[in-house]
Design a protein around this motif. Structure first.
Motif, PDB file in Angstrom:
ATOM      1  N   MET A   1       0.820  -1.210   0.000  1.00 48.12           N
ATOM      2  CA  MET A   1       0.000   0.000   0.000  1.00 48.12           C
ATOM      3  C   MET A   1       0.860   1.269   0.000  1.00 48.12           C
ATOM      4  N   ALA A   2       2.081   1.164   0.532  1.00 48.35           N
ATOM      5  CA  ALA A   2       2.977   2.324   0.541  1.00 48.35           C
ATOM      6  C   ALA A   2       3.316   2.753  -0.882  1.00 48.35           C
ATOM      7  N   GLY A   3       3.512   1.748  -1.778  1.00 46.62           N
ATOM      8  CA  GLY A   3       3.800   2.070  -3.168  1.00 46.62           C
ATOM      9  C   GLY A   3       2.655   2.810  -3.826  1.00 46.62           C
ATOM     10  N   LEU A   4       1.419   2.434  -3.485  1.00 46.95           N
ATOM     11  CA  LEU A   4       0.250   3.112  -4.046  1.00 46.95           C
ATOM     12  C   LEU A   4       0.173   4.554  -3.551  1.00 46.95           C
ATOM     13  N   ASN A   5       0.520   4.774  -2.301  1.00 46.70           N
ATOM     14  CA  ASN A   5       0.512   6.141  -1.764  1.00 46.70           C
ATOM     15  C   ASN A   5       1.541   7.022  -2.466  1.00 46.70           C
ATOM     16  N   VAL A   6       2.699   6.451  -2.811  1.00 43.57           N
ATOM     17  CA  VAL A   6       3.709   7.218  -3.545  1.00 43.57           C
ATOM     18  C   VAL A   6       3.180   7.604  -4.920  1.00 43.57           C
ATOM     19  N   SER A   7       2.481   6.684  -5.583  1.00 43.39           N
ATOM     20  CA  SER A   7       1.911   6.989  -6.903  1.00 43.39           C
ATOM     21  C   SER A   7       0.851   8.079  -6.804  1.00 43.39           C
ATOM     22  N   ILE A   8       0.023   8.024  -5.770  1.00 45.64           N
ATOM     23  CA  ILE A   8      -1.003   9.053  -5.600  1.00 45.64           C
ATOM     24  C   ILE A   8      -0.359  10.419  -5.352  1.00 45.64           C
ATOM     25  N   ALA A   9       0.710  10.437  -4.549  1.00 45.74           N
ATOM     26  CA  ALA A   9       1.431  11.691  -4.327  1.00 45.74           C
ATOM     27  C   ALA A   9       2.032  12.213  -5.631  1.00 45.74           C
ATOM     28  N   PHE A  10       2.504  11.289  -6.481  1.00 48.09           N
ATOM     29  CA  PHE A  10       3.051  11.686  -7.774  1.00 48.09           C
ATOM     30  C   PHE A  10       1.973  12.309  -8.653  1.00 48.09           C
ATOM     31  N   PHE A  11       0.754  11.751  -8.626  1.00 50.93           N
ATOM     32  CA  PHE A  11      -0.348  12.318  -9.397  1.00 50.93           C
ATOM     33  C   PHE A  11      -0.620  13.761  -8.973  1.00 50.93           C
ATOM     34  N   PHE A  12      -0.713  13.987  -7.678  1.00 55.45           N
ATOM     35  CA  PHE A  12      -1.001  15.334  -7.191  1.00 55.45           C
ATOM     36  C   PHE A  12       0.137  16.299  -7.508  1.00 55.45           C
ATOM     37  N   LEU A  13       1.374  15.813  -7.440  1.00 47.67           N
ATOM     38  CA  LEU A  13       2.511  16.666  -7.766  1.00 47.67           C
ATOM     39  C   LEU A  13       2.476  17.088  -9.227  1.00 47.67           C
ATOM     40  N   VAL A  14       2.175  16.154 -10.120  1.00 51.23           N
ATOM     41  CA  VAL A  14       2.105  16.457 -11.548  1.00 51.23           C
ATOM     42  C   VAL A  14       0.997  17.466 -11.829  1.00 51.23           C
ATOM     43  N   VAL A  15      -0.173  17.253 -11.246  1.00 48.19           N
ATOM     44  CA  VAL A  15      -1.288  18.181 -11.459  1.00 48.19           C
ATOM     45  C   VAL A  15      -0.926  19.570 -10.940  1.00 48.19           C
ATOM     46  N   GLY A  16      -0.282  19.644  -9.778  1.00 43.23           N
ATOM     47  CA  GLY A  16       0.115  20.934  -9.228  1.00 43.23           C
ATOM     48  C   GLY A  16       1.125  21.658 -10.094  1.00 43.23           C
ATOM     49  N   VAL A  17       2.127  20.927 -10.606  1.00 46.05           N
ATOM     50  CA  VAL A  17       3.136  21.541 -11.470  1.00 46.05           C
ATOM     51  C   VAL A  17       2.503  22.035 -12.770  1.00 46.05           C
ATOM     52  N   CYS A  18       1.639  21.220 -13.379  1.00 45.90           N
ATOM     53  CA  CYS A  18       0.994  21.625 -14.630  1.00 45.90           C
ATOM     54  C   CYS A  18       0.038  22.791 -14.416  1.00 45.90           C
ATOM     55  N   GLN A  19      -0.620  22.824 -13.269  1.00 44.94           N
ATOM     56  CA  GLN A  19      -1.499  23.958 -12.972  1.00 44.94           C
ATOM     57  C   GLN A  19      -0.688  25.234 -12.809  1.00 44.94           C
ATOM     58  N   GLY A  20       0.474  25.140 -12.156  1.00 47.14           N
ATOM     59  CA  GLY A  20       1.348  26.305 -12.059  1.00 47.14           C
ATOM     60  C   GLY A  20       1.859  26.765 -13.411  1.00 47.14           C
ATOM     61  N   LEU A  21       2.155  25.786 -14.297  1.00 48.51           N
ATOM     62  CA  LEU A  21       2.594  26.120 -15.649  1.00 48.51           C
ATOM     63  C   LEU A  21       1.500  26.825 -16.429  1.00 48.51           C
ATOM     64  N   ARG A  22       0.267  26.401 -16.262  1.00 53.04           N
ATOM     65  CA  ARG A  22      -0.853  27.050 -16.949  1.00 53.04           C
ATOM     66  C   ARG A  22      -1.032  28.489 -16.470  1.00 53.04           C
ATOM     67  N   ARG A  23      -0.991  28.693 -15.183  1.00 52.13           N
ATOM     68  CA  ARG A  23      -1.196  30.047 -14.652  1.00 52.13           C
ATOM     69  C   ARG A  23      -0.064  30.981 -15.069  1.00 52.13           C
ATOM     70  N   LEU A  24       1.162  30.487 -15.044  1.00 53.70           N
ATOM     71  CA  LEU A  24       2.293  31.327 -15.426  1.00 53.70           C
ATOM     72  C   LEU A  24       2.238  31.684 -16.904  1.00 53.70           C
ATOM     73  N   SER A  25       1.967  30.693 -17.752  1.00 50.26           N
ATOM     74  CA  SER A  25       1.918  30.954 -19.192  1.00 50.26           C
ATOM     75  C   SER A  25       0.738  31.841 -19.564  1.00 50.26           C
ATOM     76  N   LYS A  26      -0.359  31.763 -18.806  1.00 48.82           N
ATOM     77  CA  LYS A  26      -1.503  32.632 -19.097  1.00 48.82           C
ATOM     78  C   LYS A  26      -1.158  34.093 -18.840  1.00 48.82           C
ATOM     79  N   ARG A  27      -0.290  34.343 -17.876  1.00 51.14           N
ATOM     80  CA  ARG A  27       0.132  35.714 -17.594  1.00 51.14           C
ATOM     81  C   ARG A  27       1.149  36.223 -18.603  1.00 51.14           C
ATOM     82  N   LEU A  28       2.015  35.337 -19.084  1.00 52.61           N
ATOM     83  CA  LEU A  28       3.118  35.778 -19.931  1.00 52.61           C
ATOM     84  C   LEU A  28       2.789  35.761 -21.414  1.00 52.61           C
ATOM     85  N   LEU A  29       1.886  34.891 -21.847  1.00 55.75           N
ATOM     86  CA  LEU A  29       1.602  34.716 -23.268  1.00 55.75           C
ATOM     87  C   LEU A  29       0.287  35.371 -23.656  1.00 55.75           C
TER      88      LEU A  29
END
Length: 301
Positions: A1-29
């Protein structure tokens, strides 16, 4: 189950990084550059990394972690609901971008830019996921690294049947997309997530149920078992044919190619009530008679 928790944390990290990329690019482009490039790149990156990690859990989880496909399908539904809420209008799917072009909703330049951004996004997502797996944070990733060089094709049926399955999945997905395109996101997002989950459950054992040419290109094209042309027929031509069939069934025509409706008869928007026309004619008859009587009473030459 620990491995599954790491994968879930990875999902949230990816979504957070991509959301930050969207907000930054919306301001600059500019809005055009953001909609065609940055938004599609971030959405494709988010979709690719999530689906590759989910595919790894689906293949290794049952015997490496002791959980069944129900866990992966639940994660798939939640992830696609999260994707739908955070994509900000991006499709991250070449067939959807081509559909917008055929519907005259996007010009050739914008469509080409979206396709390039999607290719760059899934390519970056594949590289990021490979790097993440190489850290071997869980035993899932350790096993994945050991079998990565020996991956097999996701086509587990005949070639024609596989192309039909991918085309049918694309056909049903685009029909639901057409039906829900004007719905409120609170209804559209879970409905699309449920559709993707259902299609993956039904068609997954045959082809992996990608019905997304960009995602399939990085997930299964490098694997052995089928030729490049086989993959093109199943994962590119199949979904494109399904999209065209859904477009014809829903619209009756392809606006980019011809305006004539091939399936449905076009009726006039304004109808003239026959009863009122008849009454109007009857009302005019006495006037005509009176005119006739007046003319008949006139002295003849």
């Amino acid at each position: 189950m620990a491995g599954l928790n790491v994968s879930i944390a990875f999902f949230f990290l990816v979504v957070g990084v991509c959301q930050g990329l969207r907000r930054l690019s919306k301001r600059l482009l500019s809005p055009g550059a953001y909609g065609c490039l940055a938004r599609e790149l971030a959405g494709s990156l988010q979709l690719c990394t999530s689906c590759l990690e989910l595919r790894m859990l689906l293949e290794i989880g049952p015997w490496g972690g002791g959980f069944g496909p129900d866990v992966v399908l639940t994660l798939l539904f939640l992830l696609f609901a999260l994707h739908g809420a955070s994509f900000d209008g991006a499709s991250a799917n070449p067939t959807v971008s081509l559909q917008e072009f055929l519907l005259l909703e996007s010009n050739l330049t914008a469509t080409a830019a979206k396709l390039l951004a999607q290719a760059a996004g899934v390519g970056t997502g594949w590289a990021v996921t490979k790097l993440y797996w190489s850290w071997e944070l869980t035993h899932f990733h350790l096993i994945q690294n050991l079998i990565a060089s020996e991956c097999s094709s996701s086509i587990r049926t005949s070639l024609h049947h596989a192309a039909f399955v991918e085309g049918t999945c694309s056909f049903l997905f685009h029909l639901v997309l057409f039906k829900l395109c004007r719905s409120h996101p609170i209804y559209r997002v879970p409905a699309l997530a449920a559709t993707v989950t259902f299609l993956t459950y039904i068609a997954g054992p045959f082809t992996g149920a990608f019905f997304n040419p960009a995602l399939a290109a990085v997930a299964t094209f490098p694997c052995s078992g089928n030729s490049f042309w086989d993959y093109v027929q199943v994962y590119w031509l199949g979904p494109f044919a399904g999209m065209l069939a859904a477009l014809l069934l829903y619209q009756g025509n392809i606006p980019r190619l011809f305006q004539k409706n091939l399936l449905y008869s076009q009726k006039s928007k304004y109808k003239i009530p026959k009863a009122r026309v008849g009454a109007h004619v009857e009302d005019n008859e006495p006037c005509r008679k009176r005119k006739g009587q007046k003319s008949s009473s006139e002295p003849r030459a």
